[in-house]
Motif scaffolding. Structure first.
Motif, PDB file in Angstrom:
ATOM      1  N   LYS A 112       0.927  -0.929   0.101  1.00  0.00           N
ATOM      2  CA  LYS A 112      -0.050   0.151  -0.613  1.00  0.00           C
ATOM      3  C   LYS A 112       0.789   1.291   0.166  1.00  0.00           C
ATOM      4  N   GLN A 113       2.118   1.422   0.596  1.00  0.00           N
ATOM      5  CA  GLN A 113       2.872   2.135   1.008  1.00  0.00           C
ATOM      6  C   GLN A 113       3.357   3.109  -0.307  1.00  0.00           C
ATOM      7  N   LYS A 114       4.115   2.134  -0.840  1.00  0.00           N
ATOM      8  CA  LYS A 114       4.507   1.882  -2.783  1.00  0.00           C
ATOM      9  C   LYS A 114       4.116   2.224  -3.707  1.00  0.00           C
ATOM     10  N   ASP A 115       2.549   1.988  -3.293  1.00  0.00           N
ATOM     11  CA  ASP A 115       1.101   1.793  -4.561  1.00  0.00           C
ATOM     12  C   ASP A 115       2.340   0.774  -5.632  1.00  0.00           C
ATOM     13  N   THR A 116       1.932  -0.845  -4.975  1.00  0.00           N
ATOM     14  CA  THR A 116       2.733  -1.374  -5.894  1.00  0.00           C
ATOM     15  C   THR A 116       1.341  -2.504  -5.642  1.00  0.00           C
ATOM     16  N   SER A 117       1.788  -3.672  -6.705  1.00  0.00           N
ATOM     17  CA  SER A 117       1.225  -4.837  -6.660  1.00  0.00           C
ATOM     18  C   SER A 117       1.740  -6.545  -6.167  1.00  0.00           C
ATOM     19  N   MET A 118       1.178  -6.925  -5.738  1.00  0.00           N
ATOM     20  CA  MET A 118       2.184  -8.613  -5.394  1.00  0.00           C
ATOM     21  C   MET A 118       2.427  -8.812  -6.163  1.00  0.00           C
ATOM     22  N   TRP A 119       1.543  -9.065  -7.320  1.00  0.00           N
ATOM     23  CA  TRP A 119       2.284  -9.597  -8.698  1.00  0.00           C
ATOM     24  C   TRP A 119       3.741  -8.917  -8.740  1.00  0.00           C
ATOM     25  N   GLU A 120       3.774  -7.384  -8.999  1.00  0.00           N
ATOM     26  CA  GLU A 120       5.098  -6.681  -9.537  1.00  0.00           C
ATOM     27  C   GLU A 120       5.940  -7.154  -8.488  1.00  0.00           C
ATOM     28  N   TYR A 142       1.972 -19.353  -1.457  1.00  0.00           N
ATOM     29  CA  TYR A 142       1.365 -19.608  -3.130  1.00  0.00           C
ATOM     30  C   TYR A 142       3.136 -20.130  -3.208  1.00  0.00           C
ATOM     31  N   ILE A 143       2.667 -21.104  -4.426  1.00  0.00           N
ATOM     32  CA  ILE A 143       4.172 -21.553  -5.097  1.00  0.00           C
ATOM     33  C   ILE A 143       3.788 -20.388  -6.267  1.00  0.00           C
ATOM     34  N   LEU A 144       5.356 -19.936  -6.107  1.00  0.00           N
ATOM     35  CA  LEU A 144       5.803 -18.695  -6.924  1.00  0.00           C
ATOM     36  C   LEU A 144       6.560 -19.334  -8.165  1.00  0.00           C
ATOM     37  N   PRO A 145       6.035 -19.724  -9.516  1.00  0.00           N
ATOM     38  CA  PRO A 145       6.240 -20.168 -10.658  1.00  0.00           C
ATOM     39  C   PRO A 145       7.581 -19.980 -11.507  1.00  0.00           C
ATOM     40  N   PRO A 146       8.120 -20.697 -11.726  1.00  0.00           N
ATOM     41  CA  PRO A 146       9.721 -20.812 -12.281  1.00  0.00           C
ATOM     42  C   PRO A 146       9.672 -19.753 -14.010  1.00  0.00           C
ATOM     43  N   THR A 147       8.543 -19.037 -14.443  1.00  0.00           N
ATOM     44  CA  THR A 147       8.596 -18.171 -15.524  1.00  0.00           C
ATOM     45  C   THR A 147       7.692 -16.987 -15.829  1.00  0.00           C
ATOM     46  N   LEU A 148       7.442 -16.361 -16.197  1.00  0.00           N
ATOM     47  CA  LEU A 148       6.477 -14.766 -16.328  1.00  0.00           C
ATOM     48  C   LEU A 148       5.983 -15.354 -16.707  1.00  0.00           C
ATOM     49  N   GLU A 149       6.093 -16.361 -17.477  1.00  0.00           N
ATOM     50  CA  GLU A 149       4.830 -16.757 -18.223  1.00  0.00           C
ATOM     51  C   GLU A 149       3.776 -16.748 -17.454  1.00  0.00           C
ATOM     52  N   LYS A 150       4.411 -18.338 -16.683  1.00  0.00           N
ATOM     53  CA  LYS A 150       3.229 -18.918 -15.692  1.00  0.00           C
ATOM     54  C   LYS A 150       2.666 -17.678 -14.809  1.00  0.00           C
ATOM     55  N   LEU A 151       3.387 -16.657 -13.619  1.00  0.00           N
ATOM     56  CA  LEU A 151       2.617 -16.067 -13.191  1.00  0.00           C
ATOM     57  C   LEU A 151       2.054 -16.008 -13.779  1.00  0.00           C
ATOM     58  N   ASN A 152       1.927 -14.854 -15.138  1.00  0.00           N
ATOM     59  CA  ASN A 152       0.912 -14.092 -15.272  1.00  0.00           C
ATOM     60  C   ASN A 152      -0.587 -15.193 -15.698  1.00  0.00           C
ATOM     61  N   ARG A 154      -4.012 -13.979 -13.688  1.00  0.00           N
ATOM     62  CA  ARG A 154      -5.447 -13.730 -14.244  1.00  0.00           C
ATOM     63  C   ARG A 154      -6.054 -15.129 -13.727  1.00  0.00           C
ATOM     64  N   ILE A 155      -5.780 -16.082 -13.554  1.00  0.00           N
ATOM     65  CA  ILE A 155      -7.215 -16.819 -12.690  1.00  0.00           C
ATOM     66  C   ILE A 155      -6.751 -16.482 -11.193  1.00  0.00           C
ATOM     67  N   PHE A 156      -6.026 -16.028 -10.995  1.00  0.00           N
ATOM     68  CA  PHE A 156      -6.398 -15.114  -9.452  1.00  0.00           C
ATOM     69  C   PHE A 156      -7.389 -14.353  -9.287  1.00  0.00           C
ATOM     70  N   ALA A 188     -12.909 -12.147  -8.756  1.00  0.00           N
ATOM     71  CA  ALA A 188     -14.030 -11.736  -8.873  1.00  0.00           C
ATOM     72  C   ALA A 188     -15.507 -12.395  -9.299  1.00  0.00           C
ATOM     73  N   GLN A 189     -15.315 -13.719  -9.289  1.00  0.00           N
ATOM     74  CA  GLN A 189     -15.952 -14.589  -8.859  1.00  0.00           C
ATOM     75  C   GLN A 189     -16.893 -14.489  -7.104  1.00  0.00           C
ATOM     76  N   LYS A 190     -16.168 -13.729  -6.754  1.00  0.00           N
ATOM     77  CA  LYS A 190     -16.156 -14.392  -5.143  1.00  0.00           C
ATOM     78  C   LYS A 190     -16.553 -13.259  -4.609  1.00  0.00           C
ATOM     79  N   LEU A 191     -16.221 -11.647  -5.127  1.00  0.00           N
ATOM     80  CA  LEU A 191     -17.284 -10.713  -4.762  1.00  0.00           C
ATOM     81  C   LEU A 191     -18.490 -10.683  -5.278  1.00  0.00           C
ATOM     82  N   ALA A 192     -18.644 -11.110  -6.515  1.00  0.00           N
ATOM     83  CA  ALA A 192     -19.757 -11.095  -6.953  1.00  0.00           C
ATOM     84  C   ALA A 192     -20.988 -11.791  -6.710  1.00  0.00           C
ATOM     85  N   SER A 193     -20.622 -13.311  -5.950  1.00  0.00           N
ATOM     86  CA  SER A 193     -21.375 -13.810  -5.080  1.00  0.00           C
ATOM     87  C   SER A 193     -21.362 -13.446  -3.755  1.00  0.00           C
ATOM     88  N   GLN A 194     -20.573 -12.444  -3.533  1.00  0.00           N
ATOM     89  CA  GLN A 194     -21.267 -11.780  -2.223  1.00  0.00           C
ATOM     90  C   GLN A 194     -21.988 -11.004  -1.870  1.00  0.00           C
TER      91      GLN A 194
END
Length: 78
Positions: free
Chosen positions: A16-24, A50-60, A64-66, A71-77
């Motif tokens: 929050k302080q650094k205004d960055t995402s965990m994905w970055e 969380y198992i950090l994958p070995p490649t940026l492609e898998k991380l991306n 997307r899955i997350f 979004a589905q979880k939020l919508a169901s609430q």
């Protein structure tokens, strides 16, 4: 597999302080090896992991899955 422990509350407060995402942050940690990231709660027990994958492609793909599942979880609430 290397294990990295992170204090969850401190980590998310720093994001929050650094205004960055965990994905970055995760993207900076990708180096061709899987890593187990354990998020430690206030009680000093593993809150989640969380198992950090070995490649940026898998991380991306994980990102997307997350986003879709979150979004589905939020919508169901509502």
């Amino acid at each position: 597999m290397k294990t990295i422990q992170i204090q969850a509350q401190d980590f998310f407060e720093l994001l929050k302080q650094k205004d960055t995402s965990m994905w970055e942050v995760f993207a900076q940690m990708v180096d061709g090896e899987e890593k187990l990231i354990e998020f430690i709660g206030k009680d000093q027990k593993i809150a989640f992991n969380y198992i950090l994958p070995p490649t940026l492609e898998k991380l991306n793909e994980d990102r997307r899955i997350f986003a879709k599942e979150y979004a589905q979880k939020l919508a169901s609430q509502n």
